[in-house]
Design an enzyme around this catalytic site. Sequence first.
Site, short mmCIF file in Angstrom:
data_model
loop_
_atom_site.label_atom_id
_atom_site.label_comp_id
_atom_site.label_asym_id
_atom_site.label_seq_id
_atom_site.Cartn_x
_atom_site.Cartn_y
_atom_site.Cartn_z
N HIS A 15 0.80 -1.16 0.12
CA HIS A 15 -0.18 -0.09 0.22
C HIS A 15 0.79 1.23 0.00
O HIS A 15 0.23 2.28 -0.33
CB HIS A 15 -0.97 0.10 1.20
CG HIS A 15 -0.45 0.20 2.53
ND1 HIS A 15 0.09 -0.71 3.40
CD2 HIS A 15 -0.22 1.47 3.32
CE1 HIS A 15 0.50 -0.05 4.53
NE2 HIS A 15 0.29 1.00 4.42
N ASP A 50 0.39 -7.81 1.66
CA ASP A 50 0.81 -6.30 1.82
C ASP A 50 2.23 -5.80 1.71
O ASP A 50 2.96 -5.26 2.29
CB ASP A 50 0.21 -5.58 3.10
CG ASP A 50 0.27 -4.08 3.06
OD1 ASP A 50 0.32 -3.55 1.88
OD2 ASP A 50 0.28 -3.51 3.97
N GLY A 73 3.10 6.59 7.75
CA GLY A 73 4.79 6.71 7.37
C GLY A 73 5.47 5.65 7.95
O GLY A 73 6.37 5.43 7.32
N ASN A 74 5.25 5.10 8.85
CA ASN A 74 5.99 4.06 9.26
C ASN A 74 5.76 2.81 8.45
O ASN A 74 6.62 1.86 8.69
CB ASN A 74 5.63 3.67 10.79
CG ASN A 74 6.26 4.58 11.91
OD1 ASN A 74 5.63 4.87 12.99
ND2 ASN A 74 7.48 4.70 11.65
N SER A 75 4.59 2.90 7.73
CA SER A 75 4.43 1.55 7.02
C SER A 75 5.71 1.24 6.04
O SER A 75 6.40 2.18 5.38
CB SER A 75 3.21 1.75 6.22
OG SER A 75 1.91 1.54 6.93
N GLY A 94 -8.79 -7.79 -24.19
CA GLY A 94 -10.00 -8.01 -24.68
C GLY A 94 -11.11 -7.92 -23.71
O GLY A 94 -12.13 -8.76 -23.89
N SER A 117 -13.67 -5.35 -20.86
CA SER A 117 -13.79 -3.91 -20.22
C SER A 117 -13.93 -4.27 -18.73
O SER A 117 -14.32 -5.24 -18.19
CB SER A 117 -14.97 -3.54 -20.62
OG SER A 117 -14.87 -3.11 -21.96
#
Length: 397
Positions: free
Chosen positions: A129, A159, A239-241, A303, A305
């Site tokens: 993330h 993650d 921010g520590n992530s 091919g 959507s």
Amino acid sequence: MGNIKKGSKFAAMALAFGVLASTAFQGSNYLYNKANGGTVTATDKAELNIASAVSSSSTDAAGTDTDSSASVSTIAEAAMPSLVAITNKSVQEMQSMFGQTQAYESESSGSGIIIGKTDTELLMVTNNHVVSGAQDLSVGFVDESVAEAAVRGTDADHDIAVIAVKLSDLSEDTLSAIKVIEIGSSSNLEVGEQVVAIGNALGYGQSVTTGIVSALNREVTIDNTANTLIQTDAAINPGNSGGALLNMSGQLVGINSAKYSDTSVEGMGYAIPVDDVVDIIENLMNRQVRTEKAAEGERGFLGISGQDVTSEVSQAYDMPKGVYITSVETGSAAEQVGLQKGDIITKFDGTSVSALADLKEQLAYYKTGEQVEITYSTRENGQYAEKTATVTLGQSK
């Protein structure tokens, strides 16, 4: 991670993307101690000096623990060269009150850990993330130098992401200032054991917190995905992530994730146990990376959507995150392997797909006729089941 904003809108678009001729690069593995330890070569030993120095300095001659504050200080000083600050600039789409879609640039911050290097690249692990949706990634090192980075691979379910910086973009001073972290074993942790967390809290630069292991094997569910995590009372803030959780030998035992923190409580931070993701990190480090996009006329064609399945949609409708297929073109590569409306593409060539834009960007590096493995979820008996298919990309019309 910091303040990445995600829209909950489904944005339908036709996928007719191409691929680029690639210069595949096989990264070498520098994860020194897998899970319960591994063979150490002469080359590896040079990188293990940090942990050895910390280990010897944190005990006295009799083998008993010295003052804990001094130990934390020593560990932090030794580990800082292995930590990096990550800045992610991305373009987000939001729907206005009048139904119009507007794009805006956002910036967020996170942390990373230097885990190895090849002949040409420096490799860092972080949270998925932290780098999700990145248009531009930059990495700040301990000597305050900054370099551009590229995503080598991601695993959204755990993650985890690995990013790379070209060694040619780093000065000799920076190369001499940074170090590769030593990988420890999270399986050896005990409840009550002291740990140290380092990360780029709130984007202000690297900061250090300390605490104890509050619980092990704590199951936490985020975005319909259950993860078994280390719980600590060391502060883990936005921010520590992607930062490091270290044992008192200075070894990496966990990867901090503010994503799993709850702002309504205090003293409950979470980290991904390193033993659970060592193999994933190794695979991402060694993943072949494409560096050039295919010419317009040579680009492959899937091919379909599709629409984004965002975190909000995933939680509301109990669906995997990824790209929801709204239609499949007759005779397309997607139809030939059985993809159909309602399926959700979650990985492309081993890398997680969190949005339609991610899939579009990845497809741009592949040529017509190339074979690519796609992971997708399909509805069976009221539940989603994960499947894989090898797709031979068609030609754009």
